[in-house]
Structure formats: structure tokens, C-alpha cells
Write an enzyme that holds these catalytic residues in place. Structure first.
Site, PDB file in Angstrom:
ATOM      1  N   ASP A 288     -15.008  -2.714  -2.353  1.00 45.31           N
ATOM      2  CA  ASP A 288     -14.882  -2.097  -0.418  1.00 45.31           C
ATOM      3  C   ASP A 288     -15.892  -2.230  -0.017  1.00 45.31           C
ATOM      4  OD1 ASP A 288     -11.881  -2.810  -1.374  1.00 45.31           O
ATOM      5  OD2 ASP A 288     -12.613  -0.635  -1.701  1.00 45.31           O
TER       6      ASP A 288
ATOM      7  N   ASP B 179       1.018  -1.530  -0.235  1.00 44.02           N
ATOM      8  CA  ASP B 179       0.224  -0.288   0.053  1.00 44.02           C
ATOM      9  C   ASP B 179       0.904   0.926   0.361  1.00 44.02           C
ATOM     10  OD1 ASP B 179      -2.005  -1.728  -0.215  1.00 44.02           O
ATOM     11  OD2 ASP B 179      -3.119  -0.549   2.262  1.00 44.02           O
TER      12      ASP B 179
END
Length: 239
Positions: free
Chosen positions: A129, A8
Site C-alpha cells: 500500500d 471490505d
């Protein structure tokens, strides 16, 4: 089942967030390309990259570290975060990315997902998500009324290569993935489903694999913290 080590990217560094909160980030490596090479040397077959700044900005922000990873790593990589138009999709695929992940735009402009999947077979994934079963967008900052399964089913005929399903409340918290919800989604659609969020032990990985319906799993913090030994995990998943 494929294990995807996660990198990330925030402000050019490899970080992990807790529950997707940009203010709760831990820097694990200030050289993301070196981190990627370490994962590859350990035997991983794929890399999962996220441009966190890009997810909020709506346009790529961490292009430089992503490009460095693509140039130095021989395994395929998938990237999500800030990819919301055809030009960006084409740009990343031209630079050697194996798969783009479309998240926010899958809710706001599903026709783009269909167009991209037709133009680039096998190279477009949808990132879903979820918070409490409902889809969240814009770097998880906005919650919608769209149900996870409904969104996934809407792309059944679109030719997308995978769905990356993240339970936001599990992500970065080392509390284990939402195996039931992920398996339920995988059984509801024919598109391969990749689990993300909370994968924090070898047991989590084997339980995901044992469902028989989950195609892959993404793990980040547990690999950085040493809670999952990458070599052991890869061996177990191949067995």
C-alpha cells in the site's frame, strides 16, 4: 486479467472507505456473505476480502463474516488485514482461504513472508500500500521510508504468488487507478501484480488490461455503486 470484487469488512459489515480513512466509511451490505454470493452468481472467479478492523488491531477481527463467505462461496478468496504471524496464516488456509495477503508484516518481518511462501506455495501474496511512492503500514496509518519497487524486488526470490499494489490516494475515491505506477511496478518484477485503488469504470479495467503486464484488478465501490457492471466487465476482460 482477473477482476477481483472487493469486500471490505468493518464491524461485521461490507463497507468502503475513502482514502483508507476508517471515519469515512459507507456501509453497502450488512450481510457480507450475501454480497459475496451475488458477486459469484454474476460470474466472478475470485473474491478479495479485507479485514479493516484487523489491519488496525494487528489480529483478525472479522473472522465470522470471512468464514461465512468461505463456507457459502465456491470460488477462491484472498484475504488481507491483521495477518501477522504463522499461526494466523495457517489458521486461515486451514479454513479454506485460497491466499493470504501479508502487508504490514512484509515491511516489519519479511522473513515471515519467505517462511510462509515456502511452506504454502501459491498461497501467499504481498500487499503493498503506497502513498506518494512510499509504503504505508498498519491500515495505512503509518508511512515508512521504504520505496514500493524496492520492497517488491526484495521478494523476487521468495515464491510469493502475487503483489497487490494499492495507491491509497486513489482508493475509494472513484478517480481512476494509478495505471502508470502499477504498470511500472509490474515491469520491474517477475511477480504478478494486481492493481487496487480507484478502479471505477470499464475503461479503467480495459486500460489496465491493455498494459499487457498487469495480472489483475480489484474493484469495490464502483461495483456497489453500479459504475461498473460486473457482467460486462468480466466479458470484456475475457475478450
Amino acid at each position: 486479467m482477473i477482476l477481483y470484487p472487493a469486500i471490505d469488512l468493518k464491524d461485521g459489515q461490507a463497507v468502503r472507505l475513502v482514502h483508507g480513512d476508517m471515519d469515512q466509511s459507507t456501509v453497502f451490505n450488512d450481510d457480507p456473505a450475501a454480497q459475496a454470493r451475488a458477486f459469484v452468481e454474476a460470474g466472478c472467479e475470485w473474491l478479495h476480502l479485507v479485514d479493516l478492523n484487523g489491519a488496525f488491531a494487528g489480529t483478525p477481527v472479522n473472522a465470522a463474516p470471512v468464514e461465512a463467505i468461505l463456507k457459502s462461496c465456491p470460488v477462491p478468496a484472498q484475504l488481507g488485514g491483521g495477518i501477522r504471524d504463522m499461526a494466523t496464516i495457517e489458521g486461515w488456509l486451514d479454513k479454506g482461504l485460497a491466499r493470504v495477503i501479508l502487508g504490514t508484516v512484509a515491511v516489519e518481518n519479511p522473513d515471515l513472508v519467505r517462511e510462509a511462501a515456502r511452506a504454502y506455495p501459491g498461497k501467499v501474496a504481498v500487499g503493498i500500500d503506497a502513498r506518494n511512492g512510499k509504503v504505508a503500514t498498519k491500515g495505512w496509518a503509518e508511512e515508512t521510508d521504504v520505496m514500493v519497487t524496492d520492497l517488491a524486488k526484495s521478494f523476487e526470490d521468495a515464491g510469493v504468488s502475487a503483489i497487490i499494489y494499492t495507491d491509497i490516494m486513489r482508493d475509494g475515491a472513484m478517480g481512476g487507478p494509478n495505471i502508470d505506477a502499477t504498470a511500472q511496478l509490474a515491469r520491474a518484477v517477475s511477480i504478478p501484480v494486481i492493481a487496487s485503488g480507484g478502479v471505477s469504470s470499464l475503461q479503467d479495467l480495459t486500460q489496465l488490461k491493455d498494459t499487457g503486464v498487469i495480472a489483475g484488478a480489484i474493484s469495490g465501490r464502483a461495483l456497489y455503486d453500479g459504475a461498473i457492471d460486473l457482467n460486462a466487465a468480466l466479458t470484456a476482460l475475457k475478450g
